[in-house]
Design an enzyme around this catalytic site. Sequence first.
Site, short mmCIF file in Angstrom:
data_model
loop_
_atom_site.label_atom_id
_atom_site.label_comp_id
_atom_site.label_asym_id
_atom_site.label_seq_id
_atom_site.Cartn_x
_atom_site.Cartn_y
_atom_site.Cartn_z
N TRP A 1 2.33 1.51 -3.60
CA TRP A 1 1.44 1.95 -4.51
C TRP A 1 1.34 3.34 -4.68
O TRP A 1 1.07 4.22 -5.60
CB TRP A 1 -0.13 1.59 -3.72
CG TRP A 1 -1.33 2.01 -4.61
CD1 TRP A 1 -1.79 1.73 -6.00
CD2 TRP A 1 -2.23 3.24 -4.52
NE1 TRP A 1 -2.57 2.27 -6.52
CE2 TRP A 1 -2.85 3.48 -5.44
CE3 TRP A 1 -2.18 4.06 -3.47
CZ2 TRP A 1 -4.19 4.31 -5.61
CZ3 TRP A 1 -3.38 5.14 -3.60
CH2 TRP A 1 -4.09 5.20 -4.47
N HIS A 2 1.51 4.25 -3.42
CA HIS A 2 1.59 5.78 -3.46
C HIS A 2 2.62 6.33 -4.28
O HIS A 2 2.52 7.56 -4.50
CB HIS A 2 1.53 6.34 -1.83
CG HIS A 2 0.08 6.04 -1.23
ND1 HIS A 2 -0.21 5.06 -0.55
CD2 HIS A 2 -0.86 7.00 -1.11
CE1 HIS A 2 -1.44 4.94 -0.08
NE2 HIS A 2 -1.74 6.13 -0.43
N GLY A 3 3.78 5.65 -4.29
CA GLY A 3 4.97 6.19 -5.16
C GLY A 3 6.15 5.58 -4.89
O GLY A 3 6.03 4.72 -4.17
N PHE B 1 -0.32 10.36 -7.36
CA PHE B 1 -0.42 8.85 -7.04
C PHE B 1 -1.21 8.13 -7.92
O PHE B 1 -1.14 6.80 -8.16
CB PHE B 1 -0.97 8.71 -5.53
CG PHE B 1 -0.22 9.35 -4.59
CD1 PHE B 1 0.96 9.50 -4.48
CD2 PHE B 1 -0.91 10.09 -3.63
CE1 PHE B 1 1.78 10.18 -3.43
CE2 PHE B 1 -0.44 10.77 -2.73
CZ PHE B 1 1.16 10.88 -2.55
N GLY C 1 0.99 -1.20 -0.21
CA GLY C 1 0.04 0.13 -0.06
C GLY C 1 0.80 1.44 0.06
O GLY C 1 0.49 2.27 -0.69
#
Length: 478
Positions: free
Chosen positions: A330-332, A478, A327
Amino acid sequence: MLFPTVDFAVFFLVVFTGSWLLRPHKIAWRWFILASSFVFYGWWDWNYLVLLSLSIGINWFLGLAIFRSLTPEGERTNASRWLVRIAVVVNLGILGYFKYFDFFVSTIADKMRSIGISVDAPILNIILPIGISFFIFQAISYVIDIGRGQWRKPLTILDFAVYLSFFAHLVAGPIVRASEFAPQLDVLPDPRYVRSAEAFMLIFRGMFKKVVISSFLALQIVDPVFANPNAYGPLAVLLAIYAYAIQIYADFSGYTDIAIGVALLLGIRFPQNFDSPYIALSLQDFWSRWHMTLSRWLRDYLYIPLGGNRGSKAMTYRNLFLVMIIGGLWHGANWTFVVWGAIHGSYLVAERIVKEKWKGHELGLPPLVVKAMQWFLVFNVVCLAWVFFRATSVDEAFTLLGRLFASSGSSTGVSLLLILVIVGSVASQFVPQRFPQKAEVWFATWAPALQIAALAGGLVLVDALGPEGIAPFIYFQF
């Protein structure tokens, strides 16, 4: 095209009018919404439309192939399982190329240089398409749901294109599943009963949070302190950390409020994405309230397939930690997001262990005191993790955290107004839901003309209180 702009106001006026004129004509309406969504997405860069179109075509074709490989009863087959795996790999490959290629190549090159091996890394400086993480995750959920036999028949390519590209959720969520969106395409809503009161309140609230609260906190203290932490003392740094927690909430939930309100005006309802996350008494509760559509996606398409809590305790802890690391990524593509995910994953595991060990053992304190202690701990752990989320590097994050223990430094930006905004923003989440619900019911009794006038007046107020210019929403990256 940003929501709080004149460009979007003109765009949406055209879309709103055309949508309700064409809604009785199902195919024409679909083509109109699809064209509008492409204009919205192409407003930033028309090249993005190539990727979006390819994603639509590839995933629709794979979804159809997966459906045809199921048994007549909708049961899985070896062929359907392999096709689902291929679809997931293709989608993650697209996401990985645009979002992580340069990150992983530069990381490997740095490691090799550290052991004395000179490497000329092929850094491509790839431009990340806005919202790619959101529509890729939606596409993955669609093909997996078909593979699980949850669809009696796949969507037509037109319906799938409208679902994946719908402009209100395209660039920053919420992550809407096809099963939540597609059935609404065939419903013919009555234009006389548009949920305008709810939509207008959501739009005003979202605009106020983004343009006024988020912008004020960013300009007043967050951006200056994170840009140069060594110049600030402990009080300014602490308030900057708390201010960022409010800023990112106001920014992202503000976008979601506007997106849900805009969709409602077109007769489409999105799932809720935030539910007062800063009142949580546990981190598990926090994730049931923060970015709820992502939390459910990670649960249903990652945590449960990994085994969830069906295995041993050690496997459950591993799954929790791994999901939060993923997770974070996933943001960066930055180690800061890995650390952010690791903090959340570690605390979730620790939380479970403590609950299991202390079950039945009371502290002997009044329940209200226990709840206050739980809230204080969870809120500060979340704020600690946000430092790494906001920082551009892990070193920068530790530098800022180190300033909490400094003996000197500037207090520029610290003011009574700043403190009131931070405290008031957190306190507002403790307001029972029945109060805004009553306000909405009362607002719904107003004539449509008065509702529009009230919204217009509210937006003028927002414009007056906000700064010049509008910064992009944080989650666009994102």
